[in-house]
Write a protein that holds these residues in place. Structure first.
Motif, PDB file in Angstrom:
ATOM      1  N   ILE A  32     -82.051  47.561   3.068  1.00  0.00           N
ATOM      2  CA  ILE A  32     -82.363  48.938   3.441  1.00  0.00           C
ATOM      3  C   ILE A  32     -82.696  48.984   4.925  1.00  0.00           C
ATOM      4  O   ILE A  32     -83.457  48.161   5.430  1.00  0.00           O
ATOM      5  N   LYS A  33     -82.132  49.957   5.648  1.00  0.00           N
ATOM      6  CA  LYS A  33     -82.413  50.131   7.062  1.00  0.00           C
ATOM      7  C   LYS A  33     -83.794  50.735   7.268  1.00  0.00           C
ATOM      8  O   LYS A  33     -84.456  51.157   6.313  1.00  0.00           O
ATOM      9  N   ALA A  34     -84.226  50.754   8.536  1.00  0.00           N
ATOM     10  CA  ALA A  34     -85.548  51.305   8.856  1.00  0.00           C
ATOM     11  C   ALA A  34     -85.663  52.775   8.483  1.00  0.00           C
ATOM     12  O   ALA A  34     -86.753  53.261   8.182  1.00  0.00           O
ATOM     13  N   ASP A  35     -84.530  53.512   8.482  1.00  0.00           N
ATOM     14  CA  ASP A  35     -84.561  54.932   8.143  1.00  0.00           C
ATOM     15  C   ASP A  35     -84.451  55.182   6.645  1.00  0.00           C
ATOM     16  O   ASP A  35     -84.368  56.325   6.198  1.00  0.00           O
ATOM     17  N   GLY A  36     -84.422  54.104   5.848  1.00  0.00           N
ATOM     18  CA  GLY A  36     -84.382  54.249   4.399  1.00  0.00           C
ATOM     19  C   GLY A  36     -82.986  54.263   3.806  1.00  0.00           C
ATOM     20  O   GLY A  36     -82.832  54.243   2.583  1.00  0.00           O
ATOM     21  N   PRO A  38     -79.140  52.726   2.937  1.00  0.00           N
ATOM     22  CA  PRO A  38     -78.628  51.392   2.605  1.00  0.00           C
ATOM     23  C   PRO A  38     -77.990  50.730   3.829  1.00  0.00           C
ATOM     24  O   PRO A  38     -77.311  51.388   4.622  1.00  0.00           O
ATOM     25  N   ASP A  39     -78.246  49.454   3.975  1.00  0.00           N
ATOM     26  CA  ASP A  39     -77.655  48.677   5.067  1.00  0.00           C
ATOM     27  C   ASP A  39     -76.363  48.059   4.540  1.00  0.00           C
ATOM     28  O   ASP A  39     -76.359  47.027   3.895  1.00  0.00           O
ATOM     29  N   ARG A  40     -75.226  48.734   4.829  1.00  0.00           N
ATOM     30  CA  ARG A  40     -73.917  48.307   4.334  1.00  0.00           C
ATOM     31  C   ARG A  40     -73.181  47.579   5.443  1.00  0.00           C
ATOM     32  O   ARG A  40     -72.970  48.125   6.523  1.00  0.00           O
ATOM     33  N   ARG A  41     -72.793  46.332   5.186  1.00  0.00           N
ATOM     34  CA  ARG A  41     -72.055  45.545   6.162  1.00  0.00           C
ATOM     35  C   ARG A  41     -70.557  45.573   5.845  1.00  0.00           C
ATOM     36  O   ARG A  41     -70.152  45.526   4.676  1.00  0.00           O
ATOM     37  N   ASP A  63     -78.568  37.178  -0.785  1.00  0.00           N
ATOM     38  CA  ASP A  63     -79.365  36.696  -1.911  1.00  0.00           C
ATOM     39  C   ASP A  63     -80.339  35.592  -1.499  1.00  0.00           C
ATOM     40  O   ASP A  63     -81.394  35.420  -2.118  1.00  0.00           O
ATOM     41  N   SER A  64     -79.987  34.836  -0.440  1.00  0.00           N
ATOM     42  CA  SER A  64     -80.868  33.769   0.028  1.00  0.00           C
ATOM     43  C   SER A  64     -81.803  34.220   1.137  1.00  0.00           C
ATOM     44  O   SER A  64     -82.624  33.444   1.631  1.00  0.00           O
ATOM     45  N   GLY A  65     -81.684  35.501   1.553  1.00  0.00           N
ATOM     46  CA  GLY A  65     -82.548  36.044   2.592  1.00  0.00           C
ATOM     47  C   GLY A  65     -82.195  35.600   3.988  1.00  0.00           C
ATOM     48  O   GLY A  65     -83.030  35.666   4.884  1.00  0.00           O
ATOM     49  N   LEU A  66     -80.945  35.155   4.202  1.00  0.00           N
ATOM     50  CA  LEU A  66     -80.548  34.638   5.504  1.00  0.00           C
ATOM     51  C   LEU A  66     -79.684  35.599   6.309  1.00  0.00           C
ATOM     52  O   LEU A  66     -79.257  35.259   7.405  1.00  0.00           O
ATOM     53  N   VAL A  67     -79.408  36.771   5.775  1.00  0.00           N
ATOM     54  CA  VAL A  67     -78.544  37.701   6.495  1.00  0.00           C
ATOM     55  C   VAL A  67     -79.270  38.241   7.724  1.00  0.00           C
ATOM     56  O   VAL A  67     -80.454  38.546   7.690  1.00  0.00           O
ATOM     57  N   ARG A  68     -78.547  38.310   8.855  1.00  0.00           N
ATOM     58  CA  ARG A  68     -79.165  38.798  10.077  1.00  0.00           C
ATOM     59  C   ARG A  68     -79.263  40.313  10.048  1.00  0.00           C
ATOM     60  O   ARG A  68     -78.565  40.998   9.290  1.00  0.00           O
ATOM     61  N   LYS A  69     -80.114  40.839  10.915  1.00  0.00           N
ATOM     62  CA  LYS A  69     -80.307  42.282  10.979  1.00  0.00           C
ATOM     63  C   LYS A  69     -79.085  42.975  11.546  1.00  0.00           C
ATOM     64  O   LYS A  69     -78.246  42.360  12.198  1.00  0.00           O
TER      65      LYS A  69
END
Length: 420
Positions: A32-36, A38-41, A63-69
Motif C-alpha cells: 500500500i502506498k503512503a496515500d492508501g 495499492p502499490d502496483r508494480r 512475500d519475503s519483504g524485500l521489494v524496494r519502494k
C-alpha cells in the motif's frame, strides 16, 4: 486470451496480459502506498513466459519483504551522498566520517557511482576492488572501501531502496597475518631510562605500562587520575579533526589556490578558509569498551606525582598565559600537545635510548605483550587495553616467548629430567 484485454484479478492478485503494443504486461500488488492506494508494480516482456518469470520474482520479493519502494532508485553516487550527509554524519566520529568521504570520493564514485543502486551487481564491486589492487592499494584499504559500501547498502535495504545488499555476495580481500611490532622488556626499560629528565617523561610510562593510545594519553586529565588509589579513568581522548571548507563558493574565501572545480568539502585549502569549521584539536569520548578504568603500577603513580609538581611550577611561570585545560601532559603554557610534536619527541627519545624505531601505537602492543608474558589473565589484559573483542587481545599471546620457553623447560624436565 484476447489481445489487449487485461485479465482482472480479485483481491489484488497479479495479472498478466498481451498489450496492443506487442508486449506482454504484468502487474503485481506489492503493498500500500503512503496515500492508501495499492502499490502496483509493472513489468513487461516480448514473451508471456518472460513476463511470468518477472511477476513471480516480484511476488517472491513481496512475500519475503524485500521489494524496494516505489520510484526510481538513486545512483550509487546519489545514495552515498545521502548516506554520508544525513545518516553517517549523525553516527560516526568526525575522523571516521572524513575517512568515509575520502574513500567514497576517490574510489567508490569514480568507479561505480553511475550505476543505479538497484542494478548494482557483485561484478561491479569485483571490478572496483581489482582496480584498487592494480593501483597498488593495500588489501586493508580495499577492505575498508568494501565495509563503507556494505554499510551504506545495509541502510539502503532497510530504507527500501534496494532489495538486497550485493556487498554480502562478494568476498573482499583477506588481510592475512600482520606481524605486530613491540619492544622487549629490556628495550622498554631503555626507553623509560632515556625519558628521565625530559618534559612530560611520564607520558611514555603511561603508554608502556597501561597501553594507552596516543589520543588517550594526550587527552588524559588530572580530574580522572587518583594519585592516592592509583586508579585512572580513560574517558577522553585528544584528536585532530580535519578542517572543512565553510564557503559555498570555493573562491569566496579569497584563497587563490582554489580551483573552479574544487568541491565545497575540499580539505586541501580548508585550513586557510576564514569560514572553516569542524577542525583542529578536539576532545572526544572513546567509543565502546575503550571508555574504561584501570589501576596504575605504583612506580607510575610516583612518576605522575613528579609530573604534577613540575607542571605546577610551569603553571606559575606561565602566569596569565597558562591555558587551564587540566591536562596531565601539556605544553609549557598548558595547551594540548599536537600529535605531530608527540611523534617527533618519540623518534628523538628512541634515538637517545639506542633502540629501533617503532610507531607510537606499538607501545600499546608492547604493553599487551608484557602483560601476557607476566602471566596476567587474557580477560584482564582485555579490560586494561579496552578491546571490545577478546580475539583482538589473544593476538598478543603468540609473542609471549618467556611463557613459551618456560613451558618448554617444564616439559623438558618432565620427559627427560632426572628423577627427584
Amino acid at each position: 486470451m484476447t489481445e489487449g484485454k487485461r485479465t482482472r484479478r480479485p483481491n489484488g492478485r497479479s495479472s498478466i496480459y498481451p498489450g496492443k503494443d506487442g508486449w506482454w504486461h504484468g502487474y503485481v500488488t506489492v503493498g500500500i502506498k503512503a496515500d492508501g492506494k495499492p502499490d502496483r508494480r509493472h513489468v513487461r516482456g516480448r514473451e508471456e513466459h518472460e513476463v511470468t518469470k518477472k511477476v513471480r520474482t516480484l511476488e517472491k520479493e513481496r512475500d519475503s519483504g524485500l521489494v524496494r519502494k516505489a520510484g526510481r532508485a538513486p545512483t550509487v553516487a546519489q545514495w552515498m551522498e545521502t548516506y554520508l550527509d544525513t545518516i553517517a554524519a549523525r553516527r560516526l566520529a568526525p575522523k571516521t566520517l572524513y575517512d568515509y568521504r575520502s574513500k567514497t570520493e576517490n574510489w567508490i564514485v569514480p568507479h561505480i557511482g553511475r550505476h543505479r543502486l538497484d542494478r548494482l551487481l557483485p561484478e561491479h564491486l569485483d571490478g572496483l576492488y581489482a582496480a584498487m589492487l592494480k593501483a597498488g592499494k593495500a588489501p586493508s584499504t580495499v577492505l575498508k572501501v568494501h565495509r563503507v559500501i556494505s554499510r551504506a547498502l545495509k541502510i539502503a535495504v532497510r530504507r527500501g531502496k534496494v532489495a538486497r545488499n550485493v556487498a554480502t555476495l562478494v568476498d573482499p580481500p583477506s588481510l592475512g597475518y600482520t606481524e605486530q611490532a613491540q619492544f622487549s622488556r629490556e628495550e622498554a626499560r631503555k626507553v623509560l631510562a632515556a625519558a628521565q629528565g625530559r618534559r612530560n617523561a611520564a607520558r611514555w610510562s603511561v603508554a608502556l605500562a597501561c597501553g594507552l593510545r596516543q589520543g588517550e594519553a594526550l587527552g588524559l586529565r588530572w580530574e580522572y587520575v587518583d594519585l592516592e588509589t592509583g586508579d585512572v579513568k580513560v574517558w577522553w581522548q585528544l584528536q585532530r579533526n580535519v578542517w572543512q571548507h565553510g564557503c559555498d563558493d570555493p573562491h569566496a574565501c579569497g584563497e587563490r589556490l582554489h580551483r573552479a572545480t574544487c568541491p565545497p568539502r575540499c580539505t586541501r585549502h580548508a585550513s586557510r578558509c576564514p569560514q572553516r569549521f569542524g577542525g583542529g584539536l578536539v576532545f572526544r569520548r572513546p567509543k565502546g569498551k575503550s571508555r574504561r578504568q584501570i589501576t596504575m603500577p605504583a612506580s607510575l603513580v610516583e612518576a605522575l606525582r613528579e609530573q604534577r609538581k613540575t607542571q605546577l611550577v610551569e603553571r606559575h611561570l606561565a602566569g596569565d598565559a597558562w591555558r587551564d585545560l587540566d591536562l596531565v601532559f601539556a605544553e609549557s603554557d598548558g595547551s594540548p600537545i599536537d600529535q605531530k610534536s608527540d611523534w617527533k619527541e618519540w623518534a628523538a627519545l628512541l634515538a637517545d635510548a639506542g633502540v629501533r624505531q617503532i610507531r607510537i601505537h606499538d607501545m600499546r602492543h608492547t604493553a599487551g605483550t608484557l602483560l601476557v608474558a607476566q602471566g596476567v589473565h587474557i580477560r584482564a589484559v582485555q579490560e586494561i587495553l579496552g578491546h571490545s573483542d577478546v580475539r583482538t587481545t589473544e593476538g598478543y599471546t603468540h609473542v609471549a616467548s618467556e611463557i613459551a620457553r618456560d613451558a618448554a623447560a617444564r616439559m623438558d624436565s618432565a620427559l627427560w629430567g632426572g628423577d627427584d
